[in-house]
Design an enzyme around this catalytic site. Structure first.
Site, mmCIF file in Angstrom:
data_model
loop_
_atom_site.group_PDB
_atom_site.id
_atom_site.type_symbol
_atom_site.label_atom_id
_atom_site.label_comp_id
_atom_site.label_asym_id
_atom_site.label_seq_id
_atom_site.Cartn_x
_atom_site.Cartn_y
_atom_site.Cartn_z
ATOM 1 N N GLU A 57 5.084 3.250 -41.907
ATOM 2 C CA GLU A 57 6.250 4.124 -41.983
ATOM 3 C C GLU A 57 7.302 3.586 -42.948
ATOM 4 O O GLU A 57 7.993 4.362 -43.620
ATOM 5 C CB GLU A 57 6.869 4.315 -40.591
ATOM 6 C CG GLU A 57 6.015 5.145 -39.628
ATOM 7 C CD GLU A 57 4.989 4.324 -38.847
ATOM 8 O OE1 GLU A 57 4.754 3.137 -39.179
ATOM 9 O OE2 GLU A 57 4.420 4.879 -37.886
ATOM 10 N N GLU B 251 1.544 23.662 -41.541
ATOM 11 C CA GLU B 251 0.125 23.911 -41.838
ATOM 12 C C GLU B 251 -0.619 23.845 -40.518
ATOM 13 O O GLU B 251 -0.501 22.860 -39.785
ATOM 14 C CB GLU B 251 -0.427 22.850 -42.799
ATOM 15 C CG GLU B 251 -1.913 23.038 -43.081
ATOM 16 C CD GLU B 251 -2.574 21.881 -43.825
ATOM 17 O OE1 GLU B 251 -2.023 21.391 -44.820
ATOM 18 O OE2 GLU B 251 -3.667 21.463 -43.376
HETATM 19 C C1 LIG Z 1 5.518 -2.130 -42.232
HETATM 20 O O1 LIG Z 1 4.918 -3.297 -42.710
HETATM 21 C C2 LIG Z 1 5.873 -4.250 -43.221
HETATM 22 C C3 LIG Z 1 5.098 -5.378 -43.850
HETATM 23 O O2 LIG Z 1 4.168 -5.880 -42.967
HETATM 24 C C4 LIG Z 1 6.778 -4.713 -42.085
HETATM 25 O O3 LIG Z 1 7.755 -5.590 -42.582
HETATM 26 C C5 LIG Z 1 7.466 -3.496 -41.485
HETATM 27 O O4 LIG Z 1 8.229 -3.848 -40.368
HETATM 28 C C6 LIG Z 1 6.441 -2.450 -41.072
HETATM 29 N N1 LIG Z 1 7.144 -1.249 -40.665
HETATM 30 C C7 LIG Z 1 6.936 -0.643 -39.506
HETATM 31 C C8 LIG Z 1 7.730 0.594 -39.230
HETATM 32 O O5 LIG Z 1 6.129 -1.044 -38.696
#
Ligand SMILES: *[C@@H]1O[C@H](CO)[C@@H](O)[C@H](O)[C@H]1NC(C)=O
Ligand SMILES: *[C@@H]1O[C@H](CO)[C@@H](O)[C@H](O)[C@H]1NC(C)=O
Ligand SMILES: *[C@@H]1O[C@H](CO)[C@@H](O)[C@H](O)[C@H]1NC(C)=O
Ligand SMILES: *[C@@H]1O[C@H](CO)[C@@H](O)[C@H](O)[C@H]1NC(C)=O
Ligand SMILES: *[C@@H]1O[C@H](CO)[C@@H](O)[C@H](O)[C@H]1NC(C)=O
Ligand SMILES: *[C@@H]1O[C@H](CO)[C@@H](O)[C@H](O)[C@H]1NC(C)=O
Ligand SMILES: *[C@@H]1O[C@H](CO)[C@@H](O)[C@H](O)[C@H]1NC(C)=O
Ligand SMILES: *[C@@H]1O[C@H](CO)[C@@H](O)[C@H](O)[C@H]1NC(C)=O
Ligand SMILES: *[C@@H]1O[C@H](CO)[C@@H](O)[C@H](O)[C@H]1NC(C)=O
Ligand SMILES: *[C@@H]1O[C@H](CO)[C@@H](O)[C@H](O)[C@H]1NC(C)=O
Ligand SMILES: *[C@@H]1O[C@H](CO)[C@@H](O)[C@H](O)[C@H]1NC(C)=O
Ligand SMILES: *[C@@H]1O[C@H](CO)[C@@H](O)[C@H](O)[C@H]1NC(C)=O
Length: 541
Positions: free
Chosen positions: A192, A311
């Site tokens: 996300e 959709e």
């Molecule tokens: C997405 O991945 C990044 C890198 O691992 C991390 O820092 C981040 O918290 C993650 N975001 C979510 C919403 O989990």
């Protein structure tokens, strides 16, 4: 086998628990205009709409029929998986150069170039507002994709200027980008946070391009998106997590758009009766979507945009023959749409594509599918007729007893105006239920009699503003019918056919279908209607 079940209502308590229909709306929420809308696969849009020299008037006739019933042309979202494959080629002399890769999909091209004339397809239908879907899949991942965004924002905004703009899309089903069956376009680390970062990067760039090329559409009153356009609620990326990570921090998401399919075309165990002609299954699917929207609403009710299905259709992977293309699917369309309205969804875009099994119509002749109006279209029409032209429309689900039936009360300006009853018990009249060869001796068709008690009805009073004839409430009955749930042709709405071969999709009254039925509301405020298996009835008060 004839099973006539009479739900006769003896006491008010029983009425309350089962078939009470309020004459005034209580907790429903108003739907938007153009509730019956469509989504068109990006790569199929030139087929559906045509171009300046060859407009697709058959499609336009079918859209006009809906306007005739609801007062508004359907809104058209142009997008889908193929929006995230499309790259721009300024010297392509035609709209779209699509190359199929059978390993990725048999139903649509996965290597796509569009030329300048692609945007002509936005000129061919009068009074339609469009959403154009930009490429996020390749757009934020390859330099050609990013260049496509820079090149096509000016073309799309010019095509949609002058009253044709609905909203923008940026990325189709990003929740599936790292896992897509058609080939991932993001690494497994996609989540996300990366989505939100790329969304802001792309949408802010688009806004700057709009300011430069189409300042009217950059204005706050016009500028906006439908998002996140997730493929469902059970995938790795969750809409509410993206929201919490700041997806709508620029406050430019004007509609919360989610996608929905009841199940898959080749998912084991899927049948017409147990999957589509089963209200419990449809309700469960929509309830899960409503629950995800509630999570977004709870983050900040003041800024959460209203929810739509941007959709949707019956079975993902473009539907299954014998299910998605039958009259049974038309009944499902009515149940899905009205239940969605009753759960607060403001508009429903049913997804279409060339040769798709679940399509409401096939816009051109191909060597796979004949041009024509397909059964699901009659579900769109019946839904439109049920909602009508009125400004303030609300829908309430009336709880019935069995999985294979559903009913809805429709209110105009808070007053009961229509009741829809859908009898989804399957009924076959063709060999193998294939819709092709008639059974020599079809079984007898069952029928159910429904009794609705109109709560708030007072003796001698007029149920609503529409009809009060000689002190008695006359209720008009209109029916959605076909030979059986397995029928793939011979379908009619209130005796009308919209088939291509009759008058290119314009309404034609059939001579072999009874219409003009009326029933009365009795002195106790009860109304009775018989509904044959595999058919639907609309009571118009
Ligand atoms: C997405 O991945 C990044 C890198 O691992 C991390 O820092 C981040 O918290 C993650 N975001 C979510 C919403 O989990
Ligand atoms: C009718 O209104 C009552 C009172 O608001 C409510 O409890 C009931 O659920 C409503 N029934 C239907 C079918 O909407
Ligand atoms: C772009 O279109 C031109 C003209 O048809 C063609 O020659 C060229 O190969 C196309 N480029 C790509 C990348 O498809
Ligand atoms: C317009 O559509 C027709 C029919 O599909 C096609 O032959 C023609 O090439 C199209 N014109 C352009 C400019 O794409
Ligand atoms: C169409 O796309 C294919 C695949 O990328 C390419 O080989 C072909 O040259 C393209 N044709 C035109 C006219 O651009
Ligand atoms: C936005 O994305 C594009 C394409 O990936 C990239 O070239 C550009 O540097 C990004 N913008 C910012 C501010 O990082
Ligand atoms: C684009 O995504 C694919 C799939 O995850 C990945 O293999 C590729 O390296 C990415 N390309 C860029 C330029 O990020
Ligand atoms: C309808 O679906 C429910 C829930 O999955 C299931 O319990 C029921 O057996 C189904 N009924 C029919 C007739 O398929
Ligand atoms: C069907 O039409 C497509 C697109 O015009 C073409 O590529 C394909 O070869 C045709 N298939 C057959 C079996 O004729
Ligand atoms: C209709 O035919 C299909 C396909 O053979 C079958 O699965 C289904 O049970 C039949 N439905 C009824 C109500 O007989
Ligand atoms: C529907 O049934 C009628 C009466 O049996 C028959 O004449 C007609 O051909 C059937 N329609 C279709 C489309 O099969
Ligand atoms: C009524 O006529 C239409 C058009 O000829 C046909 O497709 C349909 O099956 C007929 N319906 C019945 C019940 O005979």
């Amino acid at each position: 086998m004839k099973h006539t079940i009479i739900f006769f209502l003896l006491t008010r308590e029983l009425v309350k628990s089962q078939f009470l229909v309020n004459t005034t709306a209580t907790s429903a929420s108003e739907i938007f205009d153009g509730f019956v809308s469509f989504s068109i696969e990006f790569s199929s849009f030139p087929d559906f709409a045509g171009n300046n020299s060859h407009p697709n008037t058959f499609s336009d006739n079918l859209l006009e029929n809906i306007k005739h019933l609801t007062g508004t042309k359907p809104y058209i979202r142009v997008g889908g998986n193929t929006q995230d494959y499309a790259l721009y080629n300024a010297s392509l002399p035609y709209a779209l150069n699509g190359t199929f890769d059978p390993k990725r999909s048999l139903d649509y091209p996965t290597t796509i170039y569009i030329g300048p004339s692609y945007f002509e397809s936005y000129n061919t239908w009068k009074d339609v507002k469009f959403s154009h879907g930009f490429n996020l899949g390749l757009g934020a991942n390859t330099s050609a994709g990013w260049q496509t965004l820079l090149d096509t924002v000016p073309l799309a905004c010019k095509a949609l200027s002058g009253g044709k703009f609905y909203l923008w899309g940026y990325g189709n089903e990003p929740d599936l980008f790292s896992t897509a069956a058609q080939g991932p376009v993001r690494p497994p680390s996609w989540n996300e946070s990366t989505y939100v970062w790329q969304w802001h990067n792309g949408t802010r760039t688009m806004h700057a391009l709009l300011q430069q090329h189409c300042p009217d559409l950059a204005h706050e009153s016009q500028y906006g998106y439908m998002a996140p356009s997730h493929g469902g609620v059970g995938n790795r990326l969750k809409a509410h997590v993206s929201w919490a990570a700041g997806l709508n921090n620029d406050r430019n998401i004007k509609l919360y758009s989610t996608h929905n399919y009841i199940s898959g075309a080749t998912t084991p165990g899927v049948t017409l009766q147990s999957t589509l002609l089963n209200h419990t299954v449809t309700a469960r699917s929509i309830n899960a979507q409503a629950a995800e929207y509630a999570r977004i609403l709870s983050l900040d009710p003041a800024t959460a945009p209203p929810p739509i299905f941007g959709e949707t259709n019956s079975l993902y992977n473009q539907g299954r023959p014998g299910l998605s293309n039958t009259f049974g699917a038309a009944l499902w369309v009515v149940d899905f749409n009205l239940y969605a309205a009753s759960k607060g969804f403001k508009r429903v875009h049913m997804h279409q594509g060339t040769n798709y099994r679940y399509a409401s119509w096939q816009p051109i002749e191909t060597n796979i599918t004949n041009i024509g109006t397909k059964p699901p279209y009659y579900g769109n029409i019946a839904t439109a007729a049920a909602l009508g032209k009125h400004g303030n429309v609300e829908v309430v689900a009336v709880p019935l007893r069995y999985h294979r039936e559903a009913a809805y009360a429709v209110y105009h300006d808070g007053i009961l105006s229509r009741v829809v009853v859908i009898n989804m018990r399957g009924y076959n009249t063709t060999i193998g239920g294939e819709g092709l060869i008639a059974l020599p001796n079809p079984p007898k068709r069952g029928s159910v009699e429904y009794v609705f008690q109109l709560a708030g009805f007072e003796r001698g009073s007029s149920v609503n503003v529409n009809v009060a004839v000689g002190g008695k409430q006359k209720v008009k009955i209109q029916r959605l019918t076909a030979n059986g749930s397995d029928a793939i042709t011979g379908i009619s709405w209130d005796g009308w056919s919209y088939n291509y071969e009759l008058d290119e999709g314009r309404p034609v009254k059939l001579g072999n279908v009874t219409t003009g039925e009326e029933v009365e509301v009795d002195g106790e405020g009860r109304v009775k209607v018989g509904v044959e298996d595999s058919s639907a009835a609309l009571l118009v008060f």
